[in-house]
Design an enzyme around this catalytic site. Structure first.
Site, mmCIF file in Angstrom:
data_model
loop_
_atom_site.group_PDB
_atom_site.id
_atom_site.type_symbol
_atom_site.label_atom_id
_atom_site.label_comp_id
_atom_site.label_asym_id
_atom_site.label_seq_id
_atom_site.Cartn_x
_atom_site.Cartn_y
_atom_site.Cartn_z
ATOM 1 N N GLN A 77 0.294 0.245 -12.186
ATOM 2 C CA GLN A 77 -0.816 -0.596 -12.651
ATOM 3 C C GLN A 77 -1.142 -1.574 -11.521
ATOM 4 O O GLN A 77 -0.365 -2.455 -11.210
ATOM 5 C CB GLN A 77 -0.409 -1.386 -13.904
ATOM 6 C CG GLN A 77 -1.532 -2.273 -14.425
ATOM 7 C CD GLN A 77 -1.018 -3.414 -15.300
ATOM 8 O OE1 GLN A 77 0.170 -3.732 -15.305
ATOM 9 N NE2 GLN A 77 -1.910 -4.041 -16.041
ATOM 10 N N GLY B 61 3.499 -14.939 -29.150
ATOM 11 C CA GLY B 61 2.296 -14.660 -29.928
ATOM 12 C C GLY B 61 2.613 -14.825 -31.414
ATOM 13 O O GLY B 61 3.687 -14.444 -31.875
ATOM 14 N N ALA C 262 5.145 -4.160 -15.133
ATOM 15 C CA ALA C 262 4.351 -4.292 -13.909
ATOM 16 C C ALA C 262 4.174 -5.730 -13.466
ATOM 17 O O ALA C 262 3.808 -5.989 -12.322
ATOM 18 C CB ALA C 262 2.983 -3.643 -14.110
ATOM 19 N N ASN D 108 5.427 -12.314 -32.588
ATOM 20 C CA ASN D 108 5.340 -10.944 -32.095
ATOM 21 C C ASN D 108 6.478 -10.693 -31.103
ATOM 22 O O ASN D 108 6.575 -11.371 -30.091
ATOM 23 C CB ASN D 108 3.975 -10.781 -31.409
ATOM 24 C CG ASN D 108 3.876 -9.491 -30.636
ATOM 25 O OD1 ASN D 108 4.520 -8.494 -30.986
ATOM 26 N ND2 ASN D 108 3.048 -9.484 -29.596
ATOM 27 N N ARG E 184 39.743 -6.563 -0.224
ATOM 28 C CA ARG E 184 38.338 -6.381 0.179
ATOM 29 C C ARG E 184 37.938 -4.904 0.173
ATOM 30 O O ARG E 184 38.777 -4.024 0.038
ATOM 31 C CB ARG E 184 38.137 -7.033 1.545
ATOM 32 C CG ARG E 184 38.253 -8.562 1.453
ATOM 33 C CD ARG E 184 38.229 -9.194 2.818
ATOM 34 N NE ARG E 184 37.123 -8.707 3.622
ATOM 35 C CZ ARG E 184 37.071 -8.780 4.955
ATOM 36 N NH1 ARG E 184 38.070 -9.315 5.626
ATOM 37 N NH2 ARG E 184 36.035 -8.307 5.603
ATOM 38 N N THR F 7 -1.248 -6.972 -20.547
ATOM 39 C CA THR F 7 -0.437 -5.947 -21.225
ATOM 40 C C THR F 7 -1.301 -4.802 -21.777
ATOM 41 O O THR F 7 -0.880 -3.644 -21.768
ATOM 42 C CB THR F 7 0.377 -6.575 -22.372
ATOM 43 O OG1 THR F 7 -0.472 -7.404 -23.171
ATOM 44 C CG2 THR F 7 1.513 -7.419 -21.855
ATOM 45 N N ASN G 224 11.215 -15.027 -19.741
ATOM 46 C CA ASN G 224 10.109 -15.432 -18.879
ATOM 47 C C ASN G 224 10.555 -16.391 -17.786
ATOM 48 O O ASN G 224 9.897 -16.518 -16.771
ATOM 49 C CB ASN G 224 9.006 -16.099 -19.703
ATOM 50 C CG ASN G 224 8.403 -15.128 -20.713
ATOM 51 O OD1 ASN G 224 8.212 -13.956 -20.418
ATOM 52 N ND2 ASN G 224 8.141 -15.617 -21.904
ATOM 53 N N ARG H 208 6.556 -17.058 -14.052
ATOM 54 C CA ARG H 208 7.362 -18.171 -14.552
ATOM 55 C C ARG H 208 8.832 -18.076 -14.119
ATOM 56 O O ARG H 208 9.588 -19.029 -14.248
ATOM 57 C CB ARG H 208 7.263 -18.219 -16.096
ATOM 58 C CG ARG H 208 5.891 -18.625 -16.603
ATOM 59 C CD ARG H 208 5.674 -18.304 -18.074
ATOM 60 N NE ARG H 208 5.354 -16.885 -18.296
ATOM 61 C CZ ARG H 208 5.122 -16.346 -19.492
ATOM 62 N NH1 ARG H 208 5.188 -17.082 -20.576
ATOM 63 N NH2 ARG H 208 4.834 -15.059 -19.598
HETATM 64 C C1 UD1 Z 1 3.989 -11.063 -24.706
HETATM 65 C C2 UD1 Z 1 3.023 -10.926 -25.903
HETATM 66 C C3 UD1 Z 1 3.381 -11.966 -26.955
HETATM 67 C C4 UD1 Z 1 4.814 -11.739 -27.399
HETATM 68 C C5 UD1 Z 1 5.770 -11.767 -26.198
HETATM 69 C C6 UD1 Z 1 7.146 -11.276 -26.636
HETATM 70 C C7 UD1 Z 1 0.881 -10.124 -25.033
HETATM 71 C C8 UD1 Z 1 -0.494 -10.507 -24.648
HETATM 72 N N1 UD1 Z 1 1.658 -11.104 -25.455
HETATM 73 O O1 UD1 Z 1 3.780 -12.354 -24.143
HETATM 74 O O2 UD1 Z 1 2.504 -11.832 -28.077
HETATM 75 O O3 UD1 Z 1 5.176 -12.741 -28.339
HETATM 76 O O4 UD1 Z 1 5.316 -10.869 -25.163
HETATM 77 O O5 UD1 Z 1 8.087 -11.380 -25.611
HETATM 78 O O6 UD1 Z 1 1.205 -8.969 -24.963
HETATM 79 N N2 UD1 Z 1 3.094 -6.673 -17.972
HETATM 80 C C9 UD1 Z 1 2.553 -5.601 -17.327
HETATM 81 N N3 UD1 Z 1 1.298 -5.694 -16.808
HETATM 82 C C10 UD1 Z 1 0.548 -6.823 -16.919
HETATM 83 C C11 UD1 Z 1 1.116 -7.930 -17.605
HETATM 84 C C12 UD1 Z 1 2.381 -7.827 -18.129
HETATM 85 O O7 UD1 Z 1 3.178 -4.548 -17.189
HETATM 86 O O8 UD1 Z 1 -0.592 -6.835 -16.424
HETATM 87 C C13 UD1 Z 1 4.458 -6.559 -18.496
HETATM 88 C C14 UD1 Z 1 5.403 -7.588 -17.883
HETATM 89 O O9 UD1 Z 1 6.041 -7.051 -16.745
HETATM 90 C C15 UD1 Z 1 6.374 -7.890 -19.009
HETATM 91 C C16 UD1 Z 1 5.604 -7.561 -20.270
HETATM 92 O O10 UD1 Z 1 4.454 -6.817 -19.880
HETATM 93 O O11 UD1 Z 1 7.529 -7.072 -18.934
HETATM 94 C C17 UD1 Z 1 5.189 -8.783 -21.055
HETATM 95 O O12 UD1 Z 1 4.406 -9.639 -20.252
HETATM 96 P P1 UD1 Z 1 4.566 -11.213 -20.317
HETATM 97 O O13 UD1 Z 1 3.611 -11.792 -19.345
HETATM 98 O O14 UD1 Z 1 5.981 -11.575 -20.198
HETATM 99 O O15 UD1 Z 1 4.036 -11.504 -21.800
HETATM 100 P P2 UD1 Z 1 4.349 -12.773 -22.696
HETATM 101 O O16 UD1 Z 1 3.513 -13.913 -22.227
HETATM 102 O O17 UD1 Z 1 5.792 -12.997 -22.792
HETATM 103 CA CA CA Z 2 7.583 -12.077 -21.831
#
Ligand code: UD1
Ligand code: CA
Length: 456
Positions: free
Chosen positions: A73, A140, A11, A170, A333, A79, A228, A16
């Site tokens: 969402q 993480g 979502a 993680n 083409r 997350t 990211n 970044r």
């Molecule tokens: C997350 C983990 C981190 C881990 C890393 C691995 C958390 C808090 N952190 O960090 O511990 O090491 O992934 O790659 O979980 N998303 C949603 N809704 C939201 C926010 C995010 O669906 O409100 C989805 C994003 O689209 C994405 C995924 O969750 O696909 C991860 O979100 P992202 O912001 O990339 O987390 P990281 O900072 O990478």
């Molecule tokens: Ca990520």
């Protein structure tokens, strides 16, 4: 696995990435990141796959197959919050829930299986897939307690300097017993550096209540690389490309220089086809056996038979039969069909046209909106004049016709079976079977003109 449900989080905007597109629809080797994850998950045969969408949800939904469930969402508060939205949709029969993120496209189905087996075998309430990373920046960190079991996950941003030294990270891939997920999800708060509901906070909550959290350690740190940024996208793309090339070589394809060859995950190639350096094969493309492709070829969304030779050329959205020689420097083409045994030579452009078997266009020609029969010979510099400024028209050249050099065929026009067109003619009327058409000014000669002008 009938008792397994999967939740994929997709979502987020991906701030970044600095992009107008949602992060998870950026493509890695021709397939959206989210669909790489969906494909890997399907290896587990779960009873349901739920994808949480949010930012530009329509764009993400459009990219997904219809057999996945989507949940919205809105707004995106982290997350943990994303999983909260999905939980009511998890089937009541699910004993376990696999949660993963849509931005880790390199994860393999077999790794996910290993995680679930490790979770079930160890009798854990929750299991985290972890990896030791040389450079854990941004991920993480895994906190392990006395007996080695996991007691917490601290986000990079929230970690103190000692925690930042931890190299076990993680992956963002977790297997839960459904009850534990339900039990833990409500406890998550947003008192952290990002003001978000972190899914990772569940770990400490469950651990504090005596639930043992498993840590399944993966050897290959590349596999769980999260994307990211666009730099990370390029790194993942490189790894995926290498994987695709290795798979193809294992299947019998010859690849001279894997470092300069780029083949999408969506491409299939038959045995003994040889791919020479500087070649890109993309999209929905199927290629048969024993071809020589490259150097310097780009093929996109094509079906190609066997025994062809294609060099330094671009071929898009078209079908090529077998035993053709294409290039160097041909441009095929969209909408073209080159049936077989054809020659399409240097500096020839073919667009939305069909060439039946055995016809040749060897040099410097434009075949636009044409239907060319069998065994036709098209000379050097022939132009199918297909556009009158408003509309495109078709040119038909029937079997066995011979088109001389530098001929213009002004469409709509038909050159019938076996007809000959004299070099330099501009043809505006249909030409009958086995006739010769010639359209030229009479050649004039002015005697001694050069001398009289004093030029020699
Ligand atoms: C997350 C983990 C981190 C881990 C890393 C691995 C958390 C808090 N952190 O960090 O511990 O090491 O992934 O790659 O979980 N998303 C949603 N809704 C939201 C926010 C995010 O669906 O409100 C989805 C994003 O689209 C994405 C995924 O969750 O696909 C991860 O979100 P992202 O912001 O990339 O987390 P990281 O900072 O990478
Ligand atoms: Ca990520």
């Amino acid at each position: 696995m009938k008792d397994l449900s999967v939740i994929i989080l997709a979502a987020g905007k991906g701030v970044r990435m600095k992009s107008d597109l949602p992060k998870v629809v950026h493509r890695v080797c021709g397939r959206e990141m989210i669909n790489h994850v969906v494909e890997s998950v399907k290896a587990l045969e779960p009873s349901q796959v739920i994808v949480v969408v949010g930012y530009k949800s329509d764009v993400v939904k459009d990219a997904l197959d219809k057999d996945v469930i989507t949940v919205c969402q809105e707004p995106q508060l982290g997350t943990g919050h994303a999983v909260m939205q999905a939980l009511p949709h998890v089937s009541k029969d699910a004993k376990r829930v696999l949660v993963l993120y849509g931005d880790t496209p390199l994860v393999r189905g077999e790794t996910l299986k290993r995680l679930v087996d490790y979770h079930v075998g160890g009798g854990f309430g929750m299991t985290v897939l972890t990896v030791q990373m040389d450079n854990p920046e941004g991920y993480g960190r895994i906190i392990r307690g006395e007996g080695g079991s996991i007691t917490g996950i601290v986000e990079h941003r929230d970690a103190d300097s000692d925690q930042r030294k931890i190299r076990e990270i993680n992956s963002g891939i977790y297997c839960f017993d459904r009850e534990r997920l339900v039990q833990g999800i409500g406890s998550i708060k947003n008192d952290n550096a990002q003001g978000e509901y972190y899914l990772t906070d569940i770990v400490e909550f469950l651990s504090d209540r005596g639930i043992i959290i498993g840590g399944c350690v993966l050897d290959d740190e590349q596999e769980i690389m999260g994307v990211n940024t666009k730099h990370q996208l390029s790194m993942v793309q490189k790894i995926m490309n290498k994987r695709n090339l290795i798979r193809l070589m294992e299947e019998g394809v010859i690849i001279d220089d894997p470092d300069s060859t780029y083949i999408d995950s969506t491409v299939a190639i038959g045995i003994d086809t040889r791919i020479l350096p500087g070649t890109h094969i993309e999209g929905n493309t199927t290629i048969g056996q024993g071809n020589i492709i490259g150097p310097g070829v780009r093929i996109q969304n094509c079906t190609i038979g066997s025994g062809n030779e294609i060099e330094f050329s671009v071929v898009r959205d078209s079908d090529i039969g077998s035993l053709c020689k294409i290039g160097p420097y041909a441009h095929i083409r969209p909408g073209s069909s080159i049936k077989g045994g054809n020659r399409v030579g240097n500096f020839v452009e073919v667009k939305n046209s069909c060439l039946e078997e055995g016809s040749k266009v060897s040099h410097l020609s434009y075949i636009g909106d044409g239907d060319v029969g069998k065994g036709v010979n098209i000379g050097c510099g022939v132009v199918f004049v297909n556009y009158d400024g408003r509309k495109k028209h078709r040119t038909v050249v029937e079997d066995g016709a011979f088109i001389g050099c530098n001929v213009n065929l002004v469409a709509p026009v038909r050159v019938k079976k076996g007809a000959y067109i004299a070099a330099g003619s501009t043809i505006t009327k249909d030409v009958g079977e086995y006739s010769l058409a010639i359209e030229r000014g009479t050649q004039a000669e002015v005697k001694d003109w050069v001398k009289r002008k004093g030029l020699k």
